[in-house]
Motif scaffolding. Structure first.
Motif, PDB file in Angstrom:
ATOM      1  N   UNK A   1      39.821  44.101  38.769  1.00  0.00           N
ATOM      2  CA  UNK A   1      39.331  45.475  38.925  1.00  0.00           C
ATOM      3  C   UNK A   1      40.520  46.364  39.295  1.00  0.00           C
ATOM      4  N   UNK A   2      40.534  47.581  38.785  1.00  0.00           N
ATOM      5  CA  UNK A   2      41.665  48.476  39.067  1.00  0.00           C
ATOM      6  C   UNK A   2      41.489  49.162  40.437  1.00  0.00           C
ATOM      7  N   UNK A   3      42.492  49.936  40.873  1.00  0.00           N
ATOM      8  CA  UNK A   3      42.393  50.542  42.221  1.00  0.00           C
ATOM      9  C   UNK A   3      41.292  51.593  42.366  1.00  0.00           C
ATOM     10  N   UNK A   4      40.628  51.920  41.271  1.00  0.00           N
ATOM     11  CA  UNK A   4      39.455  52.793  41.392  1.00  0.00           C
ATOM     12  C   UNK A   4      38.164  51.969  41.440  1.00  0.00           C
ATOM     13  N   UNK A   5      38.329  50.647  41.441  1.00  0.00           N
ATOM     14  CA  UNK A   5      37.156  49.775  41.486  1.00  0.00           C
ATOM     15  C   UNK A   5      36.510  49.581  40.126  1.00  0.00           C
ATOM     16  N   UNK A   6      37.246  50.007  39.068  1.00  0.00           N
ATOM     17  CA  UNK A   6      36.694  49.853  37.717  1.00  0.00           C
ATOM     18  C   UNK A   6      37.212  48.572  37.074  1.00  0.00           C
ATOM     19  N   UNK A   7      36.373  47.986  36.239  1.00  0.00           N
ATOM     20  CA  UNK A   7      36.741  46.759  35.539  1.00  0.00           C
ATOM     21  C   UNK A   7      38.004  46.948  34.705  1.00  0.00           C
ATOM     22  N   UNK A   8      38.950  46.022  34.833  1.00  0.00           N
ATOM     23  CA  UNK A   8      40.167  46.071  34.014  1.00  0.00           C
ATOM     24  C   UNK A   8      40.164  44.961  32.966  1.00  0.00           C
ATOM     25  N   UNK A   9      39.939  43.728  33.383  1.00  0.00           N
ATOM     26  CA  UNK A   9      39.855  42.621  32.416  1.00  0.00           C
ATOM     27  C   UNK A   9      39.294  41.351  33.040  1.00  0.00           C
ATOM     28  N   UNK A  10      38.893  40.449  32.148  1.00  0.00           N
ATOM     29  CA  UNK A  10      38.406  39.140  32.586  1.00  0.00           C
ATOM     30  C   UNK A  10      39.597  38.204  32.695  1.00  0.00           C
ATOM     31  N   UNK A  11      39.634  37.422  33.741  1.00  0.00           N
ATOM     32  CA  UNK A  11      40.622  36.358  33.863  1.00  0.00           C
ATOM     33  C   UNK A  11      39.858  35.049  33.688  1.00  0.00           C
ATOM     34  N   UNK A  12      39.932  34.462  32.489  1.00  0.00           N
ATOM     35  CA  UNK A  12      39.131  33.262  32.230  1.00  0.00           C
ATOM     36  C   UNK A  12      39.572  32.100  33.108  1.00  0.00           C
ATOM     37  N   UNK A  13      38.648  31.207  33.381  1.00  0.00           N
ATOM     38  CA  UNK A  13      38.961  30.007  34.154  1.00  0.00           C
ATOM     39  C   UNK A  13      39.884  29.100  33.348  1.00  0.00           C
ATOM     40  N   UNK A  14      40.848  28.490  34.017  1.00  0.00           N
ATOM     41  CA  UNK A  14      41.660  27.456  33.387  1.00  0.00           C
ATOM     42  C   UNK A  14      42.919  27.939  32.687  1.00  0.00           C
ATOM     43  N   UNK A  15      43.271  29.229  32.805  1.00  0.00           N
ATOM     44  CA  UNK A  15      44.469  29.697  32.099  1.00  0.00           C
ATOM     45  C   UNK A  15      45.741  29.428  32.902  1.00  0.00           C
ATOM     46  N   UNK A  16      45.600  29.028  34.161  1.00  0.00           N
ATOM     47  CA  UNK A  16      46.777  28.660  34.953  1.00  0.00           C
ATOM     48  C   UNK A  16      47.463  29.858  35.599  1.00  0.00           C
ATOM     49  N   UNK A  17      48.339  29.567  36.589  1.00  0.00           N
ATOM     50  CA  UNK A  17      48.990  30.640  37.352  1.00  0.00           C
ATOM     51  C   UNK A  17      49.893  31.563  36.507  1.00  0.00           C
ATOM     52  N   UNK A  18      50.692  30.985  35.601  1.00  0.00           N
ATOM     53  CA  UNK A  18      51.630  31.805  34.824  1.00  0.00           C
ATOM     54  C   UNK A  18      50.899  32.848  34.000  1.00  0.00           C
ATOM     55  N   UNK A  19      49.892  32.391  33.263  1.00  0.00           N
ATOM     56  CA  UNK A  19      49.140  33.294  32.394  1.00  0.00           C
ATOM     57  C   UNK A  19      48.328  34.286  33.230  1.00  0.00           C
ATOM     58  N   UNK A  20      47.812  33.830  34.353  1.00  0.00           N
ATOM     59  CA  UNK A  20      47.061  34.730  35.238  1.00  0.00           C
ATOM     60  C   UNK A  20      47.980  35.848  35.727  1.00  0.00           C
ATOM     61  N   UNK A  21      49.167  35.470  36.180  1.00  0.00           N
ATOM     62  CA  UNK A  21      50.141  36.458  36.665  1.00  0.00           C
ATOM     63  C   UNK A  21      50.536  37.414  35.544  1.00  0.00           C
ATOM     64  N   UNK A  22      50.741  36.860  34.353  1.00  0.00           N
ATOM     65  CA  UNK A  22      51.140  37.683  33.213  1.00  0.00           C
ATOM     66  C   UNK A  22      50.063  38.723  32.894  1.00  0.00           C
ATOM     67  N   UNK A  23      48.820  38.283  32.884  1.00  0.00           N
ATOM     68  CA  UNK A  23      47.713  39.190  32.541  1.00  0.00           C
ATOM     69  C   UNK A  23      47.537  40.276  33.606  1.00  0.00           C
ATOM     70  N   UNK A  24      47.722  39.907  34.856  1.00  0.00           N
ATOM     71  CA  UNK A  24      47.575  40.896  35.931  1.00  0.00           C
ATOM     72  C   UNK A  24      48.715  41.924  35.843  1.00  0.00           C
ATOM     73  N   UNK A  25      49.946  41.415  35.647  1.00  0.00           N
ATOM     74  CA  UNK A  25      51.095  42.328  35.536  1.00  0.00           C
ATOM     75  C   UNK A  25      50.912  43.265  34.349  1.00  0.00           C
ATOM     76  N   UNK A  26      50.402  42.723  33.260  1.00  0.00           N
ATOM     77  CA  UNK A  26      50.164  43.507  32.048  1.00  0.00           C
ATOM     78  C   UNK A  26      49.161  44.633  32.318  1.00  0.00           C
ATOM     79  N   UNK A  27      48.103  44.297  33.035  1.00  0.00           N
ATOM     80  CA  UNK A  27      47.082  45.301  33.353  1.00  0.00           C
ATOM     81  C   UNK A  27      47.616  46.367  34.307  1.00  0.00           C
ATOM     82  N   UNK A  28      48.495  45.957  35.210  1.00  0.00           N
ATOM     83  CA  UNK A  28      49.025  46.887  36.216  1.00  0.00           C
ATOM     84  C   UNK A  28      50.018  47.871  35.625  1.00  0.00           C
ATOM     85  N   UNK A  29      50.563  47.562  34.470  1.00  0.00           N
ATOM     86  CA  UNK A  29      51.643  48.397  33.939  1.00  0.00           C
ATOM     87  C   UNK A  29      51.140  49.698  33.358  1.00  0.00           C
TER      88      UNK A  29
END
Ligand code: NI
Length: 202
Positions: free
Chosen positions: A174-202
């Protein structure tokens, strides 16, 4: 115009209509905006909730304001999915460095019967889990309403003290306004999770 050519034209028209209908059914012509359908549907994830945190304080969706949040529904007695997700999020948060400091994890119990605020507090004090995780629980009705808002499925499985709770495994960013940003599927691992979060934050 001869009768034969009229029949020929009519046959062609029927053929064209049939072909069009088949193509439509097969999805060849995507209606405008269909590609955005997923995004629109996802915008339905989240919304108001009233719950209690691990310190027994009544909280609502405003805890999501001003920070990126990963909202995850689970239960402290979960033997597999929840511990894995929490460890993945802890590792991803660390990998994100300073960006990780802007990220909070919100763990919402789908087992209010056993997950009291005190139980959540003990569970979340585990140092292998993300630091500063907010644990939320509530009455069964409050938990059900929150889960519904986040399109989360859960169901008690088994009898007696050792019952399990089947639950959706996806986490929501969820973004800093509390709105949905993206789904983080189960099982993608720490690297991909970090990548997806960084991507959304940019
Ligand atoms: Ni779980």
């Amino acid at each position: 115009m001869s009768r034969r050519s009229i029949i020929l034209i009519a046959a062609c028209l029927v053929g064209a209509v049939l072909l069009g209908a088949t193509a439509w059914k097969a999805g060849v012509f995507q209606p405008a905006g269909a590609a955005q359908g997923a995004t629109r549907g996802a915008a339905l994830v989240g919304g108001p909730f009233k719950l209690v945190d691990q310190d027994g304080r009544a909280v609502d969706q405003s805890i999501l304001d001003g920070k990126w949040s990963v909202v995850f529904f689970g239960f402290t007695y979960c033997p597999d999915v929840c511990p894995t997700t929490m460890q993945t999020l802890a590792a991803a948060k660390q990998q994100l460095g300073p960006k990780g400091d802007k990220l909070q994890v919100v763990f919402v119990s789908v087992d209010p019967e056993r997950d009291t605020p005190a139980q959540l507090k003990t569970y979340l004090s585990n140092e292998i889990y993300p630091k500063g995780t907010i644990g939320l629980t509530g009455t069964p009705e409050q938990v059900a309403a929150a889960a519904k808002a986040y399109r989360v499925y859960y169901r008690k499985n088994g009898e007696g003290e050792g019952y399990l709770v089947d639950h959706s495994t996806a986490a929501y960013l969820m973004d800093p306004k509390g709105k949905f940003a993206r789904v983080l599927p189960f099982g993608i691992g720490p690297d991909e999770t970090a990548r997806q979060i960084a991507d959304a934050m940019r």
